[in-house]
Design a protein around this motif. Structure first.
Motif, PDB file in Angstrom:
ATOM      1  N   SER A 437       0.753  -1.378  -0.319  1.00 41.83           N
ATOM      2  CA  SER A 437       0.046   0.053  -0.020  1.00 41.83           C
ATOM      3  C   SER A 437       0.953   1.210   0.051  1.00 41.83           C
ATOM      4  CB  SER A 437      -0.881  -0.144   1.238  1.00 41.83           C
ATOM      5  OG  SER A 437      -0.173   0.031   2.387  1.00 41.83           O
ATOM      6  N   ARG A 438       0.247   2.527  -0.387  1.00 39.20           N
ATOM      7  CA  ARG A 438       0.941   3.741  -0.280  1.00 39.20           C
ATOM      8  C   ARG A 438       1.586   3.916   1.229  1.00 39.20           C
ATOM      9  NH1 ARG A 438       0.887   8.363  -3.803  1.00 39.20           N
ATOM     10  NH2 ARG A 438      -0.353   7.289  -5.219  1.00 39.20           N
ATOM     11  N   GLU A 439       0.695   3.747   1.839  1.00 38.40           N
ATOM     12  CA  GLU A 439       0.945   4.122   3.297  1.00 38.40           C
ATOM     13  C   GLU A 439       2.242   3.204   3.909  1.00 38.40           C
ATOM     14  OE1 GLU A 439      -0.926   4.031   7.838  1.00 38.40           O
ATOM     15  OE2 GLU A 439      -2.164   3.214   6.214  1.00 38.40           O
ATOM     16  N   LEU A 440       2.295   1.693   3.456  1.00 37.51           N
ATOM     17  CA  LEU A 440       3.492   1.155   4.091  1.00 37.51           C
ATOM     18  C   LEU A 440       4.683   1.623   3.033  1.00 37.51           C
ATOM     19  CD1 LEU A 440       4.250  -1.322   5.307  1.00 37.51           C
ATOM     20  CD2 LEU A 440       3.591  -2.849   3.620  1.00 37.51           C
ATOM     21  N   VAL A 441       4.446   1.852   1.864  1.00 36.72           N
ATOM     22  CA  VAL A 441       5.788   2.541   1.365  1.00 36.72           C
ATOM     23  C   VAL A 441       6.156   3.659   1.990  1.00 36.72           C
ATOM     24  CG1 VAL A 441       6.442   3.576  -0.814  1.00 36.72           C
ATOM     25  CG2 VAL A 441       5.088   1.580  -1.094  1.00 36.72           C
TER      26      VAL A 441
END
Length: 514
Positions: A437-441
């Protein structure tokens, strides 16, 4: 796309002397320089010289290095390590460096550079060459008729599908470093390809009395036009000239499978003029003895006692990748060794032995056949090895291949664990890109910045130059992989901490303590 230009040493190439003179003039290095060319350009050679197996074979044949040195260098993991060990430890005299220089010139990789490139060039290179773009415009350095090797961009759309390899070039003669596919074009061209599987076609090939003779390639031209395509094959032609009439090409279209005649065959390729593309592959007429060029692949398993898987396969990059993916997915480690120099006969049976009394090897014999999806292998089991040993593959006429397995090859060390991180990161790259996900990146970017794996500029570049989470993940993974084993281990640690569920689903290793 990462592009490297490499001079291939087959027919229609510059002679060694001609090419040496050309490079000498560019590098501004004469043979009377106080410091030898090899020493003066050591860093450049270590970073950009490829085809090390061929170089080592040449040095061994010329007596520059002995078999012990050959085996020691070949056992190292990367080309950079091998070249460094060769230069630092085995080229002691001016004469040996001269011979190495001649061979290196024929295999030298010139970085693809633009006028504004800041990459380091060999010591002594005139800066004016860079400003004028000579290293950027390949036709000014590399004459027509030389196969220029390009490294493709690799894209994994779906973890279940074969990777897509993308290439682009200006006019000239080119070769893909992964598949060996060659092409000739008179204008700028871009295309992509995937390896196909012969498995679903084997039954039809048998009824038509053909066997696979090269990898099956599904090629799509995106822009421009290929005037010639040269499909790679693994058939040995030098001992039997009449075999040239037995080649064909399978053309798979919506209308069905068509076997087309071949008009020109070289020792390594089949030429197609004005090709129309669909899945294509080289065929060989069945029913008579055929010798093929082979590779031996060795993988060490994770079992308590030393257990090796030893594969004997045609020199097929698609099959090699299939085996690699399967073995690495089980956590096995590849042990790189030189492959057989001479071609081997299809359908012959080979025996593998070890010069250690406690070794158990099964099966007793292995037949050399093309198995596209699940090839058989020798299993070597040694309960308590305490020293190096030798593996030898034989046929009725005698040995056809041998190698030394040393303690460093099979012992579990911290270095093995580090290598595992880099290999695992490469293996799960496609799945991570598809699921992260974008958040995890963003969290991983902050973690790696805090660890000083990344700097502020690299973090900002990843965020600003990539709009989607998949693109950011792909760029982040590639950046970390380039930084080596330690960095790769840390990204696994943070992935497990940030998203243990995803890490478990992907079977990620534990990583290094932070």
């Amino acid at each position: 796309m990462s592009i490297r230009y490499t001079l291939n040493t087959e027919t229609n190439m510059l002679s060694s002397n001609e090419f040496n003179k050309s490079l000498m003039s560019i590098f501004s290095l004469g043979p009377t320089s106080e410091e030898h060319f090899v020493d003066k350009n050591k860093d450049y050679l270590i970073h950009d010289l490829r085809n090390i197996e061929h170089i080592l074979d040449e040095l061994l044949n010329k007596g520059v290095i002995q078999q012990e040195s050959y085996d020691k260098i070949s056992a190292l993991s990367t080309s950079e390590e091998k070249i460094k060990e060769l230069i630092d430890g085995h080229l002691k005299t001016v004469g040996s460096k001269d011979i190495f220089q001649d061979i290196a010139m024929e295999n030298l990789t010139v970085l693809h550079q633009g006028p504004d490139s800041s990459s380091s060039m060999p010591s002594g290179t005139d800066d004016q060459y860079l400003k004028s773009g000579i290293f950027w415009k390949t036709t000014m350095l590399i004459p027509s008729g030389v196969w220029i090797q390009l490294e493709p961009e690799v894209n994994c759309v779906d973890s279940e599908d074969a990777p897509i390899y993308s290439l682009q070039s200006d006019a000239g003669h080119f070769e893909c470093s992964v598949s060996g596919l060659r092409w000739v074009c008179k204008e700028k061209v871009s295309f992509k390809y995937q390896f196909g599987s012969w498995e679903e076609h084997m039954e039809r090939l048998e009824t038509m009395h053909y066997i696979p003779g090269g990898p099956l390639l599904d090629i799509t031209v995106v822009a421009g036009k290929l005037d010639e395509a040269h499909l790679p094959h693994w058939i040995c032609t030098k001992d039997n000239p009449t075999i040239l009439t037995k080649f064909a090409v399978l053309h798979i279209g919506s209308w069905g499978d068509v076997v087309e005649p071949v008009f020109e065959v070289t020792p390594s390729h089949v030429k197609l003029s004005q090709p129309i593309f669909s899945p294509r592959g080289v065929l060989m007429r069945a029913g008579f003895p055929v010798k093929i060029n082979c590779k031996v692949l060795i993988y060490k398993t994770k079992k308590a006692f030393l257990t090796l898987h030893v594969f004997l396969i045609p020199r097929d990059p698609a099959l090699q990748q299939t085996i690699k993916n399967k073995e690495l997915s089980s956590g096995y480690k590849m042990i790189e060794k030189p492959y057989p120099v001479n071609s081997l006969k299809m359908r012959d049976r080979f025996i593998l032995t070890a010069d250690m009394d406690t070794a158990e090897i099964y099966p007793e014999k292995l037949k050399l056949v093309y198995e596209g999806s699940d090839p058989n292998f020798f299993e070597v089991f040694i309960e308590s090895p305490d020293n190096q040993f030798q593996l030898t593959m034989t046929h009725g006429s005698g040995p056809v291949w041998t190698c030394a397995i040393r303690k460093d090859d099979y012992q579990n060390t911290a270095g093995d664990i580090q290598v595992m991180y880099e290999e695992e990161l490469a293996k799960v790259r496609c799945k991570l890109v598809a699921t992260v996900s974008r958040e995890l990146v963003n969290q991983l970017l902050d973690d790696l910045l805090e660890d000083r794996v990344l700097n502020e500029g690299e973090k900002d570049s990843i965020l600003q130059e990539n709009n989607t989470s998949a693109d950011r993940a792909r760029c982040l993974i590639d950046t970390v992989r380039r930084k080596g084993h330690e960095a790769s281990g840390k990204i696994f640690t943070h992935l497990r901490s940030r998203d243990p569920t995803l890490s478990a689903q992907l079977g990620l290793p534990s990583g290094r303590p932070v």
